[in-house]
Enzyme design. Structure first.
Site, PDB file in Angstrom:
ATOM      1  N   GLY A   8      42.551 104.738  77.002  1.00  0.00           N
ATOM      2  CA  GLY A   8      41.666 104.424  78.361  1.00  0.00           C
ATOM      3  C   GLY A   8      40.604 103.226  77.685  1.00  0.00           C
ATOM      4  O   GLY A   8      40.145 102.287  78.489  1.00  0.00           O
ATOM      5  N   LEU A  31      39.630 107.980  77.537  1.00  0.00           N
ATOM      6  CA  LEU A  31      39.305 108.915  78.404  1.00  0.00           C
ATOM      7  C   LEU A  31      38.734 110.281  77.704  1.00  0.00           C
ATOM      8  O   LEU A  31      39.037 110.485  76.598  1.00  0.00           O
ATOM      9  CB  LEU A  31      40.557 109.380  79.410  1.00  0.00           C
ATOM     10  CG  LEU A  31      41.110 108.363  79.928  1.00  0.00           C
ATOM     11  CD1 LEU A  31      42.202 109.020  81.276  1.00  0.00           C
ATOM     12  CD2 LEU A  31      40.184 107.367  80.875  1.00  0.00           C
ATOM     13  N   ASN A  49      48.067 105.019  73.118  1.00  0.00           N
ATOM     14  CA  ASN A  49      48.567 105.934  72.164  1.00  0.00           C
ATOM     15  C   ASN A  49      48.870 107.327  72.899  1.00  0.00           C
ATOM     16  O   ASN A  49      49.073 108.434  72.286  1.00  0.00           O
ATOM     17  CB  ASN A  49      47.878 106.152  71.164  1.00  0.00           C
ATOM     18  CG  ASN A  49      46.207 107.007  71.477  1.00  0.00           C
ATOM     19  OD1 ASN A  49      45.915 106.691  72.653  1.00  0.00           O
ATOM     20  ND2 ASN A  49      45.710 107.711  70.653  1.00  0.00           N
ATOM     21  N   GLU A  50      48.900 107.252  74.287  1.00  0.00           N
ATOM     22  CA  GLU A  50      48.875 108.559  75.151  1.00  0.00           C
ATOM     23  C   GLU A  50      50.230 109.583  74.543  1.00  0.00           C
ATOM     24  O   GLU A  50      50.048 110.643  74.481  1.00  0.00           O
ATOM     25  CB  GLU A  50      49.247 108.352  76.482  1.00  0.00           C
ATOM     26  CG  GLU A  50      48.007 107.864  77.362  1.00  0.00           C
ATOM     27  CD  GLU A  50      47.554 106.513  76.921  1.00  0.00           C
ATOM     28  OE1 GLU A  50      48.058 105.882  76.230  1.00  0.00           O
ATOM     29  OE2 GLU A  50      46.449 105.968  77.898  1.00  0.00           O
TER      30      GLU A  50
HETATM   31  C1  LIG Z   1      50.452 111.421  85.002  1.00  0.00           C
HETATM   32  C2  LIG Z   1      49.435 111.902  84.063  1.00  0.00           C
HETATM   33  C3  LIG Z   1      48.889 110.971  83.195  1.00  0.00           C
HETATM   34  C4  LIG Z   1      48.053 111.544  82.292  1.00  0.00           C
HETATM   35  C5  LIG Z   1      47.472 110.186  81.597  1.00  0.00           C
HETATM   36  C6  LIG Z   1      45.994 110.735  80.823  1.00  0.00           C
HETATM   37  C7  LIG Z   1      45.304 109.227  80.090  1.00  0.00           C
HETATM   38  C8  LIG Z   1      44.656 109.335  79.041  1.00  0.00           C
HETATM   39  C9  LIG Z   1      44.290 108.169  78.451  1.00  0.00           C
HETATM   40  C10 LIG Z   1      43.339 108.468  77.151  1.00  0.00           C
HETATM   41  O1  LIG Z   1      42.334 107.599  77.255  1.00  0.00           O
HETATM   42  S1  LIG Z   1      43.528 109.942  76.495  1.00  0.00           S
HETATM   43  C11 LIG Z   1      42.141 109.775  75.105  1.00  0.00           C
HETATM   44  C12 LIG Z   1      42.836 109.191  73.936  1.00  0.00           C
HETATM   45  N1  LIG Z   1      41.972 109.089  72.882  1.00  0.00           N
HETATM   46  C13 LIG Z   1      42.265 108.973  71.538  1.00  0.00           C
HETATM   47  O2  LIG Z   1      43.211 109.635  71.156  1.00  0.00           O
HETATM   48  C14 LIG Z   1      41.127 108.801  70.628  1.00  0.00           C
HETATM   49  C15 LIG Z   1      40.596 110.287  70.002  1.00  0.00           C
HETATM   50  N2  LIG Z   1      39.420 110.002  69.055  1.00  0.00           N
HETATM   51  C16 LIG Z   1      39.650 109.436  67.821  1.00  0.00           C
HETATM   52  O3  LIG Z   1      40.733 109.085  67.431  1.00  0.00           O
HETATM   53  C17 LIG Z   1      38.404 109.291  67.021  1.00  0.00           C
HETATM   54  O4  LIG Z   1      37.586 110.339  67.591  1.00  0.00           O
HETATM   55  C18 LIG Z   1      37.868 107.860  66.919  1.00  0.00           C
HETATM   56  C19 LIG Z   1      37.788 107.237  68.223  1.00  0.00           C
HETATM   57  C20 LIG Z   1      38.920 106.849  66.003  1.00  0.00           C
HETATM   58  C21 LIG Z   1      36.470 107.835  66.342  1.00  0.00           C
HETATM   59  O5  LIG Z   1      36.524 108.425  65.001  1.00  0.00           O
HETATM   60  P1  LIG Z   1      35.125 109.280  64.316  1.00  0.00           P
HETATM   61  O6  LIG Z   1      35.571 109.499  63.010  1.00  0.00           O
HETATM   62  O7  LIG Z   1      34.153 108.190  64.506  1.00  0.00           O
HETATM   63  O8  LIG Z   1      34.866 110.422  65.232  1.00  0.00           O
HETATM   64  P2  LIG Z   1      35.299 111.587  65.171  1.00  0.00           P
HETATM   65  O9  LIG Z   1      34.731 112.804  64.383  1.00  0.00           O
HETATM   66  O10 LIG Z   1      36.757 111.751  65.360  1.00  0.00           O
HETATM   67  O11 LIG Z   1      34.883 112.284  66.937  1.00  0.00           O
HETATM   68  C22 LIG Z   1      33.424 112.594  67.105  1.00  0.00           C
HETATM   69  C23 LIG Z   1      33.517 113.596  68.169  1.00  0.00           C
HETATM   70  O12 LIG Z   1      34.163 113.001  69.250  1.00  0.00           O
HETATM   71  C24 LIG Z   1      35.023 113.961  69.825  1.00  0.00           C
HETATM   72  N3  LIG Z   1      36.060 112.980  70.596  1.00  0.00           N
HETATM   73  C25 LIG Z   1      36.645 111.892  69.907  1.00  0.00           C
HETATM   74  N4  LIG Z   1      37.576 111.411  71.012  1.00  0.00           N
HETATM   75  C26 LIG Z   1      37.294 111.737  71.984  1.00  0.00           C
HETATM   76  C27 LIG Z   1      37.889 111.710  73.216  1.00  0.00           C
HETATM   77  N5  LIG Z   1      38.732 110.982  73.682  1.00  0.00           N
HETATM   78  N6  LIG Z   1      37.404 112.430  74.325  1.00  0.00           N
HETATM   79  C28 LIG Z   1      36.559 113.581  73.930  1.00  0.00           C
HETATM   80  N7  LIG Z   1      36.023 113.667  72.758  1.00  0.00           N
HETATM   81  C29 LIG Z   1      36.526 113.014  71.809  1.00  0.00           C
HETATM   82  C30 LIG Z   1      35.732 114.319  68.516  1.00  0.00           C
HETATM   83  O13 LIG Z   1      36.373 115.492  68.753  1.00  0.00           O
HETATM   84  C31 LIG Z   1      34.409 115.021  67.731  1.00  0.00           C
HETATM   85  O14 LIG Z   1      33.975 116.054  68.388  1.00  0.00           O
HETATM   86  P3  LIG Z   1      33.252 117.033  67.441  1.00  0.00           P
HETATM   87  O15 LIG Z   1      32.702 118.193  68.577  1.00  0.00           O
HETATM   88  O16 LIG Z   1      31.977 116.360  66.846  1.00  0.00           O
HETATM   89  O17 LIG Z   1      34.175 117.567  66.649  1.00  0.00           O
END
Ligand SMILES: CCCCCC/C=C/CC(=O)SCCNC(=O)CCNC(=O)[C@H](O)C(C)(C)COP(=O)(O)OP(=O)(O)OC[C@H]1O[C@@H](n2cnc3c(N)ncnc32)[C@H](O)[C@@H]1OP(=O)(O)O
Length: 289
Positions: free
Chosen positions: A140, A95, A164-165
Site C-alpha cells: 500500500g 495497509l 509484495n502482497e
Molecule cells: C481481493 C483481496 C485483496 C487483498 C489485498 C490487500 C492488500 C494489501 C496491501 C498491503 O499494503 S499489505 C501490507 C504489506 N506490508 C508489509 O509487508 C510491510 C510489513 N512491515 C515490514 O516489513 C517492516 O515493519 C518495515 C516496514 C520494513 C519496518 O521495519 P522496522 O524494523 O522498522 O519495524 P518492525 O519492527 O518490523 O515493525 C514495528 C511494528 O510495526 C508493526 N507493523 C509493521 N508493518 C505493519 C503493517 N503493515 N501493519 C500493521 N503493523 C505493522 C510490526 O508488527 C511491529 O509491531 P510490534 O507490535 O512492535 O511487534
C-alpha cells in the site's frame, strides 16, 4: 458525486480535528497522524505521514489523511503537494495488517472503502503530486507513491519498494495491478506481482517504479525543484492531460466499487487468508527477537 459526498463527510469530521500554527510563513495543520506544512503564497504543501511506528495505513490514518488532502484540494491557491514520511527510514509499511486481521465483515468493508477512497482521491487529484520516498515502501505504501505524478527515492540500498502482497498470501486487487502495469509494463508487473518482489532504489529506477534516485539528504530539495518545474506548466493543460491519462482506470474501479468491497470482505474473511496473515504477523514479531 460519490467522491464529493464522501468529501463532505470527511470535512465535517475534519472540523473537529487538527491544530493550526504558522511557522516561517507556512501554515501548519497538525493532525495526530498527518502533518501538513502549507505554504499558500507558494501554492505548495508538504504532507508528512506520521503514524508511528511504521506509517501503516490504518483507518484512523486514512481518515486524517483524506481530510487534510480535501482541505488542500478545496483551496484553489494550492497547486502542488509533496508527499513524504515524517520518519525517514520508512515511507509507509502499507495497509495496516491489524485492520485486516481478526475483525468482522463490517469493519473490513469500512476499511476497504477508505483504502479505495485514498487511491481515487490521490490518483484523480487535480494538484501536482510529487512523492519524496525517504524510506521503505511496500504494498500500500508503494501504491500511494504510484498515484503521484513524480517519484523521487532516497538512494539507500536498505530501502525497498514494490507490491509484495503475494508474499503475505494475499492478492493485489485489480486496481493496484492496473496502476502497477501502467507504470512498469505488463511483463515486469506479471513477474514482480507473482513473486511479490520488493526492489532497492537502483532497480526500482531501472523498472520505472521511481523516476529519480538521489542521495538521502537531497530528497526534499529535489522534490522542491521538481515541483517548481511542474508548476511552470499551465494548470488547465496539465490537469486535462492527467485526466485524459487516468480517468478510464479510475472509472473502472468506481463502477465496480461495491463489488470490489464484497470481494475483499469475502477474501479476507477466509480462514486460510487469516491464517496467512497470522503467520506473516508472527514473522514480523520474530524478526525483532
Ligand atoms: C481481493 C483481496 C485483496 C487483498 C489485498 C490487500 C492488500 C494489501 C496491501 C498491503 O499494503 S499489505 C501490507 C504489506 N506490508 C508489509 O509487508 C510491510 C510489513 N512491515 C515490514 O516489513 C517492516 O515493519 C518495515 C516496514 C520494513 C519496518 O521495519 P522496522 O524494523 O522498522 O519495524 P518492525 O519492527 O518490523 O515493525 C514495528 C511494528 O510495526 C508493526 N507493523 C509493521 N508493518 C505493519 C503493517 N503493515 N501493519 C500493521 N503493523 C505493522 C510490526 O508488527 C511491529 O509491531 P510490534 O507490535 O512492535 O511487534
Amino acid at each position: 458525486m460519490a467522491l464529493a459526498a464522501a468529501g463532505r463527510v470527511l470535512l465535517q469530521a475534519g472540523s473537529r480535528l487538527g491544530r493550526r500554527e504558522v511557522v516561517d510563513g507556512a501554515r501548519r495543520f497538525a493532525n495526530k497522524r498527518v502533518e501538513v506544512e502549507a505554504d499558500e503564497a507558494a501554492g505548495i504543501a508538504v504532507m508528512k505521514l506520521k503514524n508511528p511506528p511504521v506509517n501503516s495505513l490504518s483507518l484512523e490514518f486514512l481518515t486524517e489523511f483524506l481530510i487534510s488532502l480535501e482541505k488542500l484540494e478545496n483551496n484553489k491557491n494550492f497547486r502542488g503537494v509533496i508527499l513524504t514520511s515524517e520518519r525517514p527510514g520508512v515511507f509507509s509499511a502499507g495497509l495496516d495488517l491489524m485492520e485486516m486481521y481478526g475483525r468482522n465483515p463490517a469493519h473490513y468493508a469500512e476499511y476497504w472503502r477508505a483504502v479505495q477512497e485514498l487511491w481515487l482521491r490521490l490518483y484523480l487529484s487535480n494538484m501536482i503530486l510529487v512523492c519524496a520516498i525517504n524510506g521503505t515502501s511496500p504494498a500500500g505504501g508503494c501504491l500511494m507513491a504510484l498515484t503521484c505524478d513524480h517519484r523521487i527515492m532516497a538512494d539507500n540500498p536498505k530501502y525497498t519498494i514494490g507490491l509484495n502482497e503475494s508474499q503475505l498470501g494475499i492478492v493485489a486487487p485489480f486496481w493496484f495491478k492496473d496502476n502497477f502495469v501502467n507504470t512498469v509494463g505488463y511483463r515486469t508487473a506479471e513477474h514482480a506481482l507473482q513473486l511479490g518482489l520488493l526492489f532497492p532504489p537502483a532497480e526500482a529506477l531501472k523498472l520505472g517504479i521511481v523516476d529519480e534516485v538521489v542521495p538521502e539528504d537531497q530528497v526534499h530539495s529535489k522534490a522542491q525543484s521538481v515541483m517548481a518545474q511542474w508548476m511552470a506548466i499551465p494548470d488547465h493543460s496539465r490537469q486535462l492531460t492527467k485526466n485524459m491519462m487516468r480517468k478510464a482506470m479510475a472509472d473502472n474501479l468506481i463502477k465496480q466499487r461495491e463489488a470490489d468491497i464484497q470481494n475483499f470482505v469475502s477474501f479476507i474473511s477466509r480462514d486460510s487468508i487469516q491464517k496467512s496473515l497470522h503467520t506473516y504477523l508472527e514473522k514480523l514479531k520474530q524478526k525483532k527477537g
